[in-house]
Each structure stands twice: as C-alpha cells, then as structure tokens.
Design a protein around this motif. Sequence first.
Motif, PDB file in Angstrom:
ATOM      1  N   GLY A 362       0.817  -1.205   0.000  1.00  0.00           N
ATOM      2  CA  GLY A 362       0.000   0.000   0.000  1.00  0.00           C
ATOM      3  C   GLY A 362       0.848   1.252   0.000  1.00  0.00           C
ATOM      4  N   SER A 364      -0.728   4.411  -0.417  1.00  0.00           N
ATOM      5  CA  SER A 364      -1.616   5.340   0.298  1.00  0.00           C
ATOM      6  C   SER A 364      -2.914   4.584   0.542  1.00  0.00           C
ATOM      7  N   GLN A 365      -3.963   5.305   0.870  1.00  0.00           N
ATOM      8  CA  GLN A 365      -5.218   4.630   1.220  1.00  0.00           C
ATOM      9  C   GLN A 365      -5.794   3.813   0.069  1.00  0.00           C
ATOM     10  N   ARG A 366      -5.767   4.354  -1.162  1.00  0.00           N
ATOM     11  CA  ARG A 366      -6.367   3.660  -2.303  1.00  0.00           C
ATOM     12  C   ARG A 366      -5.346   3.310  -3.389  1.00  0.00           C
TER      13      ARG A 366
END
Length: 432
Positions: A362, A364-366
Amino acid sequence: MLAIKVVKFITLRANKGKDKILQELIRDYKKLVEFFLQKCFEHNVKSRAKLHRIAYEESKQIVSENKWHSKYRYTAIEIALSIYKSWSKLRKRGKVEKYPEIKKLFLKLYKESSGRGVYQLIEKESKWLVRIATLPRNYVVLPLIISNYHKRFLAAWRNGKLVLGEAYLKRNSDGSYEIHITFKKNAKNKEFKRKMGVDINEKNVTISILDKNEVIYAMQIDTSELSRLDYVYKMVKIRRLQTKLYMGYNPKLIPRKRVEVIKRYSRRWSERKEHLLHVLSDYIVSLATTFRAEIVMENLKRMKERILNKNRRLNRRLALADFRKLQQFVEYKAKWMGIPVTYINPRNTSRICPICNSPMTGNSQRMMLCRVCGTIWDRDFVASINIALRDVARGVRAEVPMKWILRRRVSANEVSIEGIMCAMKSRIPNQY
C-alpha cells in the motif's frame, strides 16, 4: 441456457365478491403452508414425495378437499419445503435459533411448461386479463394495468418466444392485487473473447474490459449515493421517527398507524436503492453488450460473515451494503441477453500486480505500489483487471493511466441515458 425474468403486474381494484373469495383463498393457503411446515419440523422432511405421503391426506382436515383447486395444496408443500431447507442451512451455520414464522399473505400460482395451470393471461378487446382458478371450471377474472414495458413481454409470449412460469399473487391495501409472473426463454450463450472485470466496492464500481490481455476500456462509477441513502434513512430519519413514535409504548402494543409511518419510510428507502441498483446493472450489461465481453465478478457469497468485525459502526455500514444484490441483478439481466457470467475467487485480486504477478504494498489509502516493476495502481482498478485476467494468462500489454478512468456518480438520469447511448452507438473501432 434458461433465462428467467419476473415481471410485476398490478390489477385494478377487485369488487367485493372477487376480493372476498381471493382473501379467503389466501388465508386458507397460509394455513396449509403452516401445517406442512410443522410436519417438516416434526419428521425432518426435505423430500417432496415423503412430505406428500405423510401430510397430504391429513391436510384435508385443515382445508377441505373440495373447497379449492388441488394444485394449491401442491404449491403449499413446495413453499413449506423451501422455508424448512433455508432454515436448516442457516441453523447449521449458527445464524438462527427461532422457528420461522409466515407473516406475509401470498399465493403461489401453479403453471406447467405446457401451459396448464391455475392462472391464464387473456387478451380481450385490446385489454389484458388474468384468470385465476379457485376450483376446476370456477375462476376469478381481474383486469391488468398494462404499460409499454409489459406489452413487450406479452407480445413476445403471444408470438411464442417466451413461456409462462409460476406466479405469485399478493393483495395490496387499496384492494388491488400484485401478480409477479415468471417469463422463461432459452437464451443462446454467446461466445465472447473479451473479458469485463467488475469490482464491486462499498462506494464505487470499477470496470475494466480486456481484449487479449490489453485494457481497451476502463471506468469507475461512484456509488456513494447508495451509502448516503443508508445513512439518511436508516441512521437519521427512521431512528428519529422510532424514538418519537415508539417512546412510552410496549413493543407489542404500538398503534398500527405509528408502525405504518415507519414502514412507509422503509419502503421508500428500499425502492430508491433498488432503482439505483437496477440503473447501474442495466448500464453494466449494456457495456458488455457493446464491447461483446464476458462479465467476470468476484464470488461474494457469505462475504459479510468474513468481513464483519467488532467495530459496531463499520459492521452496521457494511451490513447495509448491497454487494450481492447488485451481482444478482447483473447476472439475471446478462443471462436474459445471452451474455455469459462467471465468478472467480476474490483472494488477492487487489494485491497482485497484473503486469509482473508480484505482490504489491500500500502506497496510500487507495493506491498500491509494485516494487518489482515500479508501477503505481489504483486499488480498485487493479482489482478489476485481475478479476478479468483470472481465467486467462497474466500480463497486461497496455497500461491505462489513471487520468483515463472516468468517474461517474450513479443517478437515474445520467447512467440510464449513458446506457442507452452505449447500446445504440458503439464506443470502439469497427475492427473490434
């Protein structure tokens, strides 16, 4: 491939005589279903022949043999068996403890593939009627309210393209009746070389269409409107009304008018959500028709059992999400058009790089980063590609930059018009 579609018809308000006969028939039908269900629990019966042998003759003491058509007794057996089988499966998984109760009044209308049955559609002077048999050669005839949508199915049935199946009858509060009729046809399964991966999430639906491992179209549709409806109706409006209307009352003694107010809001909530789901599923199927692509989705059966945790707020939000319902809408509409639908294992679809088949981390978040080939992917976009690639060899020859991905909010106006345009005018070159 057998394709099935259920169409809802509404009748005009029945006169007092017909309404009285049908109401009595529905009440007796409920008694039969409850009786057969009780026998299922007593003898642990899951076979139709065994239940018929045990309880058919005894059921004539509940409702006399000559009162109604014998086919209603057979359909009551089928309903009781289906309820008992569903309850048994849920009990094995530890989901239910109480015995099932039949609260809604309805009537299952028997129909054979040859055309024989307890109901019949009749066209008379450009008007359509439904004739329901109460006894052999005794009928109740109700006029139907027909729209252009209904006319398409009725014309296809009259021309022999469709076959009538079983139907369900239900009484409305205004004295009219709803009849849900099953239309069947043998749809030829089309052979498509392209794959369309559909990744369904809580707040978006991401679509990627692949032709020989090359991404030729990608789109992300914002479905946060569904989450907003859940919050506005369930968390705000209905909860406030429950606090206001139910306070100071015994739960078993709440006035009927107060309960009806809550039911009206709940019905409005479900209707608005279903409308958006129908619009979205129509659009997905129209895309598959335009690009001549097979639809591939994740197998999300019993998904909520796996993802629900101890976080109460998150559990409530995910429990209201309609992942499987949208998949069911897409599946039955695609089968009606002859488009094949397949399901794949959802494991690691958003964690594996579709180019080099390496696990990603990951960023970042998305966003996800592949440390082997250095590609940055949107989490939902890479999941839709991996879903489409799951049945073929891995390796995407053409990477689609994130700026190419369209983002569109699901609404009744935008998506329905877009779906019609997509079906009428192809978005891809003629050589495809």
